[in-house]
Design an enzyme around this catalytic site. Structure first.
Site, short mmCIF file in Angstrom:
data_model
loop_
_atom_site.label_atom_id
_atom_site.label_comp_id
_atom_site.label_asym_id
_atom_site.label_seq_id
_atom_site.Cartn_x
_atom_site.Cartn_y
_atom_site.Cartn_z
N GLY A 33 31.49 40.16 51.87
CA GLY A 33 31.38 39.74 50.47
C GLY A 33 31.84 40.79 49.48
O GLY A 33 31.58 40.70 48.28
N LYS A 58 36.87 42.56 32.50
CA LYS A 58 37.86 43.64 32.23
C LYS A 58 39.28 43.10 32.11
O LYS A 58 40.09 43.63 31.35
CB LYS A 58 37.80 44.73 33.30
CG LYS A 58 37.97 44.28 34.73
CD LYS A 58 36.65 44.13 35.42
CE LYS A 58 36.76 43.52 36.79
NZ LYS A 58 35.50 43.40 37.47
N ARG A 67 30.88 25.33 35.33
CA ARG A 67 31.77 24.20 35.67
C ARG A 67 30.96 23.07 36.30
O ARG A 67 30.99 21.93 35.86
CB ARG A 67 32.83 24.69 36.66
CG ARG A 67 34.22 24.51 36.21
CD ARG A 67 35.19 25.17 37.14
NE ARG A 67 34.63 26.21 37.98
CZ ARG A 67 35.32 27.25 38.41
NH1 ARG A 67 36.58 27.39 38.08
NH2 ARG A 67 34.76 28.16 39.18
N GLY A 93 28.48 44.25 41.76
CA GLY A 93 27.25 43.65 42.28
C GLY A 93 26.45 43.08 41.13
O GLY A 93 26.52 43.56 39.99
N GLU A 113 37.23 39.32 47.49
CA GLU A 113 37.40 37.89 47.20
C GLU A 113 38.31 37.27 48.27
O GLU A 113 39.04 37.98 48.96
CB GLU A 113 38.12 37.71 45.86
CG GLU A 113 37.43 38.36 44.68
CD GLU A 113 36.27 37.53 44.17
OE1 GLU A 113 36.29 36.30 44.37
OE2 GLU A 113 35.34 38.12 43.61
N LYS A 150 40.56 48.59 34.21
CA LYS A 150 39.43 49.44 33.80
C LYS A 150 39.94 50.76 33.24
O LYS A 150 39.38 51.28 32.26
CB LYS A 150 38.51 49.67 35.00
CG LYS A 150 37.86 48.40 35.51
CD LYS A 150 37.21 48.65 36.86
CE LYS A 150 36.67 47.39 37.49
NZ LYS A 150 36.36 47.56 38.92
#
Ligand code: NAP
Length: 420
Positions: free
Chosen positions: A182, A100, A45, A294, A185, A200
């Protein structure tokens, strides 16, 4: 062999590391792939400093003459990710994605398109990134009739439940820690609601059982109190968000839900952001573990997908051609199971007796009842019960009656107890 020319859409956590590795490990990757892998275009973006490789509109990657593989690392079930993957396949490009949500929503349509075009749609990083499960199911385990899958597929919720257990903190406090570290979200909805694990699991069910993708019942971890974790522990269990599925003849069922699992089990022992995938057949039991997310584990999966394409490996998206995927027939299996029930009642005489009577009236037999210390601040008394095996319908009825009871002051919680 001429170089394999790849383009990447999305330069975030995975995309940025992938770009770096394609440069830094170029010779190593070329050796594995038996040809050079050349990054010819990137898109995101915000503007980036990758010189002439930068393409402003990711959708343009689908039509570029010099691109052989489009790697979608933007995310989202709909919108630009869906448009790009469809356009890339339609224009004869192989596709790799770690997305996913996109595959759970549009996997059938995209797999069909890939097959019609004779192209790859590879997605090793989309399920439990650090565990090579797509490759295992599409290749190594293809001759095994798997009939049960028990998994932990969402590292964020596992981390939150571990924090609640270890630090004896509330769900909200554990979520805040996960966000600071982290692991969650800013909008953690997909992780804590169980939806990410359900995406999943849908893909895993299709790969393992050869069925079409379809929705499964999903429950998250938002309603679990640290009290529940402590009580479960005293009873010899950990609470985990379990994604499980089974195949019984032609019937296939699956669900994502919090469950009590025995403390000594592999699922209970999975820590932090680890994922666990246990597969069962009549003759085999296999348990795979690894980091669930990760940049490194996920980029490993994408690199493996690139090397497969470079080597000319072409496999049906879900292991067998889409036409051969069976519709998923669901028959509610009336299997009784033990449950953990937690009720918060008014701190007054007779509350406990009232709850016991209500359970008896619902024909639920209790294996144990405990009343942990009062929460003076809340002026509520928790009651924890373990039932003998009972049909879930009866638990649903009891929950409705408990919720309507005058002595119950908060929505009651029921959690299924996994068999040892
Ligand atoms: N992170 C993980 O550990 C992990 C593991 C397995 C699978 N996945 C999946 O892999 C995918 C990527 O994850 P990520 O963590 O790398 O995501 P991320 O860090 O959020 O990065 C997303 C990237 O996509 C770009 N992007 C988003 N919307 C766009 C748009 N409309 N047009 C152009 N570019 C757009 C962003 O551009 P800007 O940077 O310019 O904003 C950013 O570079 C997702 O599907 C995710 O579910 C992630």
């Amino acid at each position: 062999m001429p170089p394999l020319k790849v383009a990447i859409a999305g330069l975030g956590t995975i995309g940025a590391l992938l770009v770096e590795r394609l440069t830094r490990q170029a010779e190593f990757i070329a050796h594995a792939a038996a040809r050079q892998v050349e990054l010819v275009a990137v898109s995101a973006r915000k503007p980036r400093d990758y010189g002439s490789a930068v393409i402003n509109n990711p959708l343009d990657l689908a039509q570029r003459q010099n691109v052989g593989v489009v790697i979608e690392l933007m995310g989202g079930a709909d919108g630009i990710a869906h448009d790009l993957v469809k356009a890339a396949l339609a224009h004869g490009k192989h596709v790799i994605t770690a997305n996913k949500s996109l595959l759970a929503e549009h996997g059938m349509e995209l797999a069909q398109l890939a097959e019609q075009q004779g192209l790859c749609l590879n997605y090793e990083a989309a399920i439990a990134s650090g565990i090579p499960i797509v490759k295992s199911l599409r290749e190594s385990l293809i001759g095994i009739e798997i009939n049960q899958i028990h998994t932990i597929l969402n590292g964020t919720s596992n981390y939150i439940l571990c924090q609640m257990a270890d630090e004896k903190i509330s769900f909200q406090e554990a979520l805040a820690t996960a966000q600071q570290q982290g692991y969650a979200e800013a909008d953690p909805h997909l992780d804590i609601s169980g939806e990410d694990a359900a995406h999943k699991l849908k893909l895993l069910m299709s790969l393992a059982f050869g069925c079409r993708l379809s929705d499964i019942p999903t429950q998250g971890i938002q309603d679990i109190h640290s009290l529940d974790i402590g009580l479960a522990h005293q009873m010899g269990y950990a609470i985990k968000l379990i994604a499980h599925a089974q195949k019984n003849g032609e019937y296939i069922s699956g669900a994502v839900r919090p469950m009590l699992v025995p403390l000594e089990s592999r699922l209970a022992q999975s820590r932090g952001t680890h994922n666990v995938i246990a597969l069962y057949s009549h003759h085999n039991h296999l348990c795979l573990e690894g980091e669930g997310a990760g940049a490194y584990p996920a980029s490993n999966g994408v690199l493996a997908d690139i090397v497969d394409i470079a080597r000319g490996m072409r496999l049906p998206v879900f292991g067998v051609p889409v036409q051969q995927l069976a519709p998923r027939l669901v028959k509610e299996q009336a299997q009784p199971s033990a449950f953990y029930l937690r009720v918060l009642v008014m701190d007054r005489a007779g509350s406990m007796a009232g709850i016991a009577q209500l359970m008896a009236a619902c024909d639920i037999s209790l294996a144990s009842v405990s009343q942990p210390p009062l929460d003076k601040k809340e002026q509520s008394a928790p009651i924890a019960m373990m039932t003998h095996p009972v049909l879930e319908d009866k638990i649903e009825q009891a929950l409705a009656k408990l919720a309507a009871s005058q002595v119950v002051i908060a929505p009651p919680l029921a959690i299924k107890i996994a068999d040892g």
